[in-house]
Design an enzyme around this catalytic site. Structure first.
Site, PDB file in Angstrom:
ATOM      1  N   HIS A 161       8.746  -2.738   6.867  1.00 13.75           N
ATOM      2  CA  HIS A 161       7.969  -1.599   6.442  1.00 13.75           C
ATOM      3  C   HIS A 161       8.583  -0.062   6.222  1.00 13.75           C
ATOM      4  CE1 HIS A 161       5.126  -4.584   7.817  1.00 13.75           C
ATOM      5  NE2 HIS A 161       4.447  -4.155   6.992  1.00 13.75           N
ATOM      6  N   GLU A 164      -1.002 -14.815   4.963  1.00 14.96           N
ATOM      7  CA  GLU A 164       0.527 -14.577   5.372  1.00 14.96           C
ATOM      8  C   GLU A 164       1.188 -15.444   6.519  1.00 14.96           C
ATOM      9  OE1 GLU A 164       0.593  -9.903   5.981  1.00 14.96           O
ATOM     10  OE2 GLU A 164      -1.332 -10.516   6.923  1.00 14.96           O
ATOM     11  N   ASP A 187       5.109 -11.611   4.672  1.00  9.89           N
ATOM     12  CA  ASP A 187       4.807 -12.153   6.135  1.00  9.89           C
ATOM     13  C   ASP A 187       5.014 -13.789   5.852  1.00  9.89           C
ATOM     14  OD1 ASP A 187       4.938 -10.282   8.002  1.00  9.89           O
ATOM     15  OD2 ASP A 187       3.141  -9.639   7.418  1.00  9.89           O
ATOM     16  N   CYS A 235      -0.111  -9.523  -2.631  1.00  9.95           N
ATOM     17  CA  CYS A 235       0.042  -7.919  -2.642  1.00  9.95           C
ATOM     18  C   CYS A 235       1.385  -7.794  -1.778  1.00  9.95           C
ATOM     19  CB  CYS A 235      -0.890  -7.571  -1.782  1.00  9.95           C
ATOM     20  SG  CYS A 235      -1.181  -8.163  -0.038  1.00  9.95           S
TER      21      CYS A 235
HETATM   22  C1  PEP Z   1       2.609  -8.788   3.247  1.00 11.58           C
HETATM   23  O1  PEP Z   1       3.036  -9.498   4.514  1.00 11.58           O
HETATM   24  O2  PEP Z   1       3.202  -9.296   2.281  1.00 11.58           O
HETATM   25  C2  PEP Z   1       1.833  -7.645   3.140  1.00 11.58           C
HETATM   26  C3  PEP Z   1       1.631  -7.233   2.066  1.00 11.58           C
HETATM   27  O3  PEP Z   1       1.426  -7.095   4.399  1.00 11.58           O
HETATM   28  P1  PEP Z   1       2.644  -6.242   5.118  1.00 11.58           P
HETATM   29  O4  PEP Z   1       3.774  -5.930   4.184  1.00 11.58           O
HETATM   30  O5  PEP Z   1       2.218  -4.849   5.355  1.00 11.58           O
HETATM   31  O6  PEP Z   1       3.194  -6.891   6.246  1.00 11.58           O
HETATM   32 MG    MG Z   2       1.781  -8.575   6.203  1.00 12.17          MG
END
Ligand code: PEP
Ligand code: MG
Length: 582
Positions: free
Chosen positions: A206, A449, A473, A520
């Protein structure tokens, strides 16, 4: 002497500047430039705080009980000595007057310089004095709190020519740290740095994600960069190649200066696509949405020509607050700002996803949990505290009265979690009805995910209006690779056949049932994968605003109908990465 450190490229472009080394424990210190006219008063501000600490310690010395251990007296003596250390005082003066750093920043910069000298000492006793120095600085900083200098100035960036002339003030600065939490990164969003490097972290950690959203060159997983680079070294960050060049020679500097300018020209060219509709050669309309972390990011999303927000990572409202959670009203105001900022375009708000590499607060990081990515994260955390979750759900429903909002639930795997979540959404509506508070309609979606979710997609399609594949994820959990761990970063593979199969089947199933599906995760913003995703039938992509135009360029050049057979072959291949080239 020029040398290079290799890491993982996470945010593109070239940054050239002087290194600012920051210890992770000192991230919460403000970094801004003061005006030249403020130099004297800023130095005085630090000196006053230092003198208050000296007084405090001298008072303590007079109050020490007779039977106190002699170590205590010795410790206070050491602290007094460190407080009066000339190297500390002169260093602070230097950073304030020569670089126009604010007092706190100057103090922690000099702390880093001296701490390194301690690290290199042979004598163990002296080496251990580093902790004392840190405590002393901590005390000064505490005294400076509430006595901030009045004007915080914006950074003034210099050109390549200025750099070659070796100016000492007013040059770009790049941040080098061992580790940065996502909350730290968020602070730097409003800060002065032109790029950053961390020793640890994976490509989709992140911290890297926030860096990408800041659209400044960054390299993570550079192992010992924070040990090898010294305060104030000249550094080139090549965010495309994942390389950090330290102390570059004039020729290297000139070469990268050229690359930097070239990058700016390319960006300028791309910006012309902003108002061009994202339609493939065969007429397929593609929806390009933005991922945002804070309500104010909506402006960047609109500017980049996003068709809406596909992922608002609401957890950033919860982080870096020492565990104090935002209540319903505060969240409502934040979501409302994002909704209004998008000027009528839809906003998909994901419920809080803390845990794993997104602790609520650095200090609250629970080391006892050995596998935080498999622990109480995202919806699991929300369902464990229904009152907190209801606050968030009510806030989102209320924000929906101000524009189109979709509600997105992260990390679901079980039917029981789905049913509990939907029941709580109902309860949140009932609460608002009972209070007579206005709220709006929301479509409810789930993130795919966890492989378990992808493999039971029909269950999700039965309950939800739309799905969004979180590939970051999905890859982590399919391949059992911690996405934040640079030591296994080479195994984190979006093109692994298992990942591609789960992704391809999920998109196909949603399309067959006429349900909306988006991606996403970071894959959506990777231009090397745009054609593949289009070929798999994806029509909605959500990514950092900074990526939208580059992905749009790929969309405009693609013939989606011709890509389907090829994409299927890539998914079926033993080595999809090679098959993609064929
Ligand atoms: C993902 O897991 O692809 C996602 C968009 O959520 P995050 O990156 O915030 O875990
Ligand atoms: Mg995620």
């Amino acid at each position: 002497m020029t040398f290079a450190v290799h890491g993982l490229p996470v945010a593109r472009g070239i940054a050239i500047g002087r290194a600012v080394l920051v210890a992770s424990s000192r991230m919460d210190v403000a970094h801004y430039f003061i005006e030249p006219a403020q130099v004297e008063s800023e130095i005085m501000r630090v000196r006053r705080a230092r003198n208050s600490v000296v007084d405090e310690i001298q008072r303590l010395q007079t109050e020490i009980p007779k039977d106190a251990p002699p170590e205590l007296t010795a410790l206070l003596d050491v602290h007094l000595m460190l407080l009066q250390d000339k190297e500390m005082e002169n260093g602070v003066k230097h950073w304030v007057s020569e670089r126009l750093y604010n007092g706190e920043w100057a103090l922690t910069t000099q702390l880093e310089v001296i701490a390194r000298q301690f690290d290199e000492m042979e004598d163990e006793y002296l080496r251990e004095r580093k902790a004392d120095l840190e405590q002393v600085v901590e005390r000064i900083l505490r005294h400076m709190k509430g006595a901030a200098s009045p004007v915080a100035d914006k950074p003034r960036r210099k050109t390549q020519q200025d750099l070659l002339l070796g100016d000492t003030i007013d040059v770009p600065l790049v941040l080098i740290a061992h580790d940065l939490s996502p909350a730290d990164m968020l602070q730097f969003k409003k800060s002065v740095f032109a790029g950053f490097v961390t020793d640890v972290g994976g490509r989709t950690s992140h911290t890297a994600i926030v860096a990408r959203s800041m659209d400044i060159p960054a390299v993570v997983g550079a192992r010992s960069a924070s040990q090898l680079v010294r305060q104030d070294d000249w550094v080139i960050i090549d965010g495309d190649a994942g390389v950090v060049i330290v102390d570059p020679s004039p020729i290297i500097l000139a070469e990268y200066g050229y690359k930097q300018r070239q990058g700016e020209v390319d960006r300028e060219r791309l910006s012309r696509l902003r108002h061009t509709p994202a339609v493939t050669l065969d007429g397929q309309r593609i929806e390009l949405l933005a991922n945002i972390e804070m309500p104010d990011d909506a402006a960047a999303a609109v500017k980049a020509g996003a068709a809406g927000v596909g992922l608002f990572r609401s957890e950033f409202l919860f982080m870096g607050r020492g565990g104090d959670l935002p209540g319903e009203e505060e969240q409502y105001q934040a979501y409302r700002r994002a909704v209004e900022g998008m000027q009528g375009l839809p906003v998909t708000i994901r419920t809080v996803d803390v845990g794993a590499d997104k602790p609520l607060d650095r200090a609250l990081k629970d080391e006892a949990h050995l596998n935080p990515a498999l622990g109480l994260r995202a919806i699991r955390w929300s369902l464990a505290d229904p009152a907190m979750f209801l606050d968030q759900l009510r806030a989102i429903l209320r924000a929906a009265a101000h524009g189109p909002v979709q509600l997105l639930i992260p990390m679901l795997a079980h039917g029981s979690e789905i049913r509990q979540t939907l029941a709580l959404v109902e309860q949140a509506r009932a609460d608002l009805d009972a209070r007579g508070v206005e709220y709006g309609p929301v479509k409810i979606g789930a993130m795919i995910e966890i492989p378990a979710a992808a493999l039971t997609l029909k269950l999700f399609l039965k309950y939800f209006d739309f799905l969004s594949v979180g590939t970051n994820d999905l890859i982590q959990y399919t391949l059992a690779i911690d996405r934040a761990d640079e030591s296994v970063a080479h195994l984190y593979d979006p093109l692994h056949p298992a990942v591609l199969r789960l992704l391809a089947d999920s998109i196909a199933e949603c399309n067959a049932q006429g349900k909306g599906v988006s991606v996403c995760g970071e894959m959506a913003g990777d231009t090397a994968l745009t054609r593949l995703l289009l070929g798999l039938g994806l029509r909605t992509f959500s990514m950092h605003p900074a990526q939208i135009l580059a992905v749009k360029q790929e969309v405009l050049r693609a013939d989606a109908s011709k890509l389907a057979t090829w994409a299927r072959a890539v998914v079926e291949a033993e080595d999809p990465a090679s098959a993609m080239q064929g």
